[in-house]
Design a protein around this motif. Structure first.
Motif, short mmCIF file in Angstrom:
data_model
loop_
_atom_site.label_atom_id
_atom_site.label_comp_id
_atom_site.label_asym_id
_atom_site.label_seq_id
_atom_site.Cartn_x
_atom_site.Cartn_y
_atom_site.Cartn_z
N THR A 1 0.79 -1.04 -0.12
CA THR A 1 0.01 0.06 0.13
C THR A 1 0.84 1.36 -0.09
N THR A 2 1.12 1.87 -1.37
CA THR A 2 1.97 2.95 -1.31
C THR A 2 1.57 4.05 -0.67
N HIS A 3 2.51 4.70 0.20
CA HIS A 3 2.17 5.90 0.87
C HIS A 3 0.91 5.83 1.97
N ALA A 4 0.49 4.67 2.28
CA ALA A 4 -0.36 4.46 3.49
C ALA A 4 0.08 5.19 4.64
N HIS A 5 1.49 5.25 4.82
CA HIS A 5 1.85 5.79 6.11
C HIS A 5 1.71 7.51 5.98
N PHE A 6 1.32 7.98 5.02
CA PHE A 6 1.09 9.53 4.81
C PHE A 6 -0.46 9.34 4.39
N ALA A 7 -1.34 8.61 3.91
CA ALA A 7 -2.65 8.81 3.70
C ALA A 7 -3.58 9.11 4.75
N ASN A 8 -4.75 9.89 4.27
CA ASN A 8 -5.56 9.89 5.59
C ASN A 8 -6.94 9.48 4.82
N ARG A 9 -6.83 8.84 3.63
CA ARG A 9 -7.85 8.36 2.95
C ARG A 9 -7.42 7.17 2.22
N MET A 10 -8.28 6.00 2.27
CA MET A 10 -8.08 5.15 1.18
C MET A 10 -9.21 4.50 0.49
N PHE A 11 -9.11 4.03 -0.84
CA PHE A 11 -10.10 3.32 -1.57
C PHE A 11 -9.77 2.20 -1.69
N CYS A 12 -10.67 1.17 -1.40
CA CYS A 12 -10.45 -0.12 -1.13
C CYS A 12 -11.58 -1.23 -1.52
N LEU A 13 -11.00 -2.27 -1.78
CA LEU A 13 -11.87 -3.46 -2.35
C LEU A 13 -11.84 -4.41 -1.05
N VAL A 14 -13.27 -4.75 -0.76
CA VAL A 14 -13.50 -5.72 0.26
C VAL A 14 -14.49 -6.82 -0.27
N ARG A 15 -14.32 -7.93 0.60
CA ARG A 15 -15.28 -8.98 0.18
C ARG A 15 -16.42 -8.92 1.00
N THR A 16 -17.82 -8.89 0.18
CA THR A 16 -19.03 -8.79 1.03
C THR A 16 -19.71 -10.19 0.54
N ASP A 17 -19.39 -10.86 -0.35
CA ASP A 17 -19.86 -12.39 -0.57
C ASP A 17 -19.08 -13.15 -1.09
N SER A 18 -19.06 -14.61 -0.47
CA SER A 18 -18.12 -15.47 -0.93
C SER A 18 -19.02 -16.81 -1.68
N SER A 19 -20.31 -16.46 -2.09
CA SER A 19 -21.11 -17.65 -2.29
C SER A 19 -21.02 -17.69 -4.14
N GLY A 20 -20.60 -16.85 -4.66
CA GLY A 20 -20.56 -17.33 -6.14
C GLY A 20 -19.22 -16.85 -6.77
N LYS A 21 -19.47 -16.21 -8.00
CA LYS A 21 -18.02 -15.88 -8.78
C LYS A 21 -17.13 -14.98 -7.79
N PRO A 22 -15.95 -15.18 -7.80
CA PRO A 22 -15.16 -14.24 -7.06
C PRO A 22 -15.42 -12.81 -7.21
N GLN A 23 -15.69 -12.46 -8.42
CA GLN A 23 -15.65 -11.00 -8.92
C GLN A 23 -17.05 -10.33 -8.64
N THR A 24 -17.89 -11.29 -8.29
CA THR A 24 -19.16 -10.64 -8.18
C THR A 24 -19.59 -10.49 -6.58
N GLY A 25 -18.59 -10.68 -5.67
CA GLY A 25 -18.86 -10.70 -4.16
C GLY A 25 -17.75 -9.45 -3.60
N ILE A 26 -17.62 -8.35 -4.65
CA ILE A 26 -16.54 -7.73 -4.07
C ILE A 26 -17.16 -6.05 -4.16
N THR A 27 -16.91 -5.35 -2.99
CA THR A 27 -17.52 -3.94 -2.81
C THR A 27 -16.49 -2.99 -2.89
N PHE A 28 -16.74 -1.77 -3.28
CA PHE A 28 -15.70 -0.78 -3.49
C PHE A 28 -16.22 0.32 -2.28
N VAL A 29 -15.12 0.47 -1.27
CA VAL A 29 -15.47 1.51 -0.20
C VAL A 29 -14.21 2.62 0.04
#
Length: 400
Positions: free
Chosen positions: A162-190
């Motif tokens: 995570t480049t410059h995380a030690h400087f950052a006050n914000r992160m755009f991030c991918l997280v897993r919200t569902d593991s039941s189907g295709k891997p790509q279909t259970g990801i949420t952007f926060v």
């Protein structure tokens, strides 16, 4: 294709040069010339960011309605080329080149109204939460988990490189919200406030001896659902759109500056038989071969700019430029390492710091060559490995 500048574009180039001569201080030039990465340390990139913001030039790629310049594609290219020649510090791309354009495409009006002005001003400094241990190029396999709890997501897991995380006050991030189907279909952007309780940042020191990247840990981190971009479980669509902006870009201008620096070394360094490298026919042939490839890169970038000027997004062209640009950068690095010879050996992190009074061992321009080479080895991996980019081109361009 007409490659020469129009009178209006030539006038614009002179305007840019005059601005850089007036505003780029000796300290900022030194910081830019001692860069060994696409990321300049926050102190220097934010100082330059604020100067450009005051001028209204900090976001050349943004539409005018959001605070951009309204420049043509060629004007943006000229500006990037002149900044490369002048040796400006590199601005952090996370907010201006990635998160901002993503929010314009997928953010709610409230998200645009809040975040875009803060990205422009430099008030918010962003990092990217994509890769994880075991989930890099195969990003769809990510496991950092977000569980719904009322109006919040509760996040547990880790992100790496995570480049410059030690400087950052914000992160755009991918997280897993569902593991039941295709891997790509259970990801949420926060979008995550890095001051949220439960977030810890641990440094990763690179081969060049620099603290640029980190590992970030999430321990029951609560993120409001109002910070979600796009629909739940549809973050993969948002992420792919953002990656088009991370992967694309104009490499030729920076590569030309690199060639000029290489030729300066050639004029001052001797080859193994004692003759100057500028008189070494074999080495000159390698440089000439590189310059031919660089001409092809520049023409390709102009061709892509022409398509972009018609309102198209980068698409698979961003993959093509990412492959050719990063691999040419690595090729130029190796020529520079060959040119400096034994001066490749000293490790001089203190002498590389802007404002340092530590005298370099050998030519001053030589001390950044090996750290740059080591850092740029990752260029063909980050933003999606070049092997993955070739797969994208094979599918979307060649129809294979």
């Amino acid at each position: 294709m007409e490659l020469s500048l129009s009178a209006a574009d030539e006038s614009f180039r002179q305007e840019v040069r005059a601005f850089l001569d007036a505003e780029l201080t000796d300290e900022l030039r030194e910081a830019g010339n001692k860069d060994t990465s696409v990321f300049t340390d926050k102190e220097w990139n934010l100082a330059w960011h604020r100067i450009l913001y005051a001028k209204g030039w900090v976001a050349p790629g943004w539409p005018k309605e959001y605070g951009g310049t309204g420049w043509t594609e060629m004007q943006r290219y000229i500006f990037a080329a002149e900044c490369a020649r002048a040796g400006t510090p590199n601005l952090s791309p996370m907010g201006l080149r990635m998160c901002g354009p993503m929010l314009m495409g997928f953010g709610t009006q409230a998200q645009k109204d809040f975040y875009l002005p803060r990205i422009l001003s430099g008030e918010d400094y962003w990092c990217q939460g994509y890769s994880e241990p075991g989930s890099g190029s195969d990003l769809a396999s990510l496991q950092c988990k977000a569980v719904s709890d009322g109006d919040d997501y509760v996040i547990n897991g880790t992100k790496i490189w995570t480049t410059h995380a030690h400087f950052a006050n914000r992160m755009f991030c991918l997280v897993r919200t569902d593991s039941s189907g295709k891997p790509q279909t259970g990801i949420t952007f926060v979008l995550i406030d890095m001051e949220t309780p439960g977030i810890s940042v641990e440094p990763i020191i690179t081969l060049a001896g620099e603290h640029e990247v980190n590992q970030v840990f999430f321990d029951n981190v609560r993120v409001p659902k109002t910070n979600r971009v796009g629909e739940e479980n549809d973050g993969w669509t948002v992420a792919k759109y953002l990656l088009e902006f991370e992967r694309g870009g104009a490499y030729a201008a920076g590569l030309r500056v690199g060639v000029e620096k290489l030729k300066s070394l050639m004029a001052s360094e001797a080859s193994g038989d004692g003759q100057m490298l500028s008189d070494d026919q074999a080495f000159r042939a390698k440089v000439a071969d590189f310059e031919v490839a660089l001409d092809a890169q520049e023409i390709t970038e102009h061709r892509v700019m022409s398509a972009l000027s018609n309102g198209q997004n980068p698409g698979p062209a961003s993959s093509m430029l990412k492959v050719t640009g990063t691999e040419m950068k690595q090729r130029l690095d190796m020529l520079a390492v060959e040119a400096i010879g034994t001066y490749a050996m000293p490790l001089q992190p203190d002498a590389r710091k802007p404002g340092s009074n530590v005298a370099p061992v050998g030519p001053a321009e030589a001390m950044v060559v090996v750290p740059s080479m080591l850092n740029n080895r990752a260029a063909s991996i980050y933003g999606g490995s070049n092997e993955i980019q070739r797969g994208i081109m094979a599918k979307l361009v060649l129809g294979l």
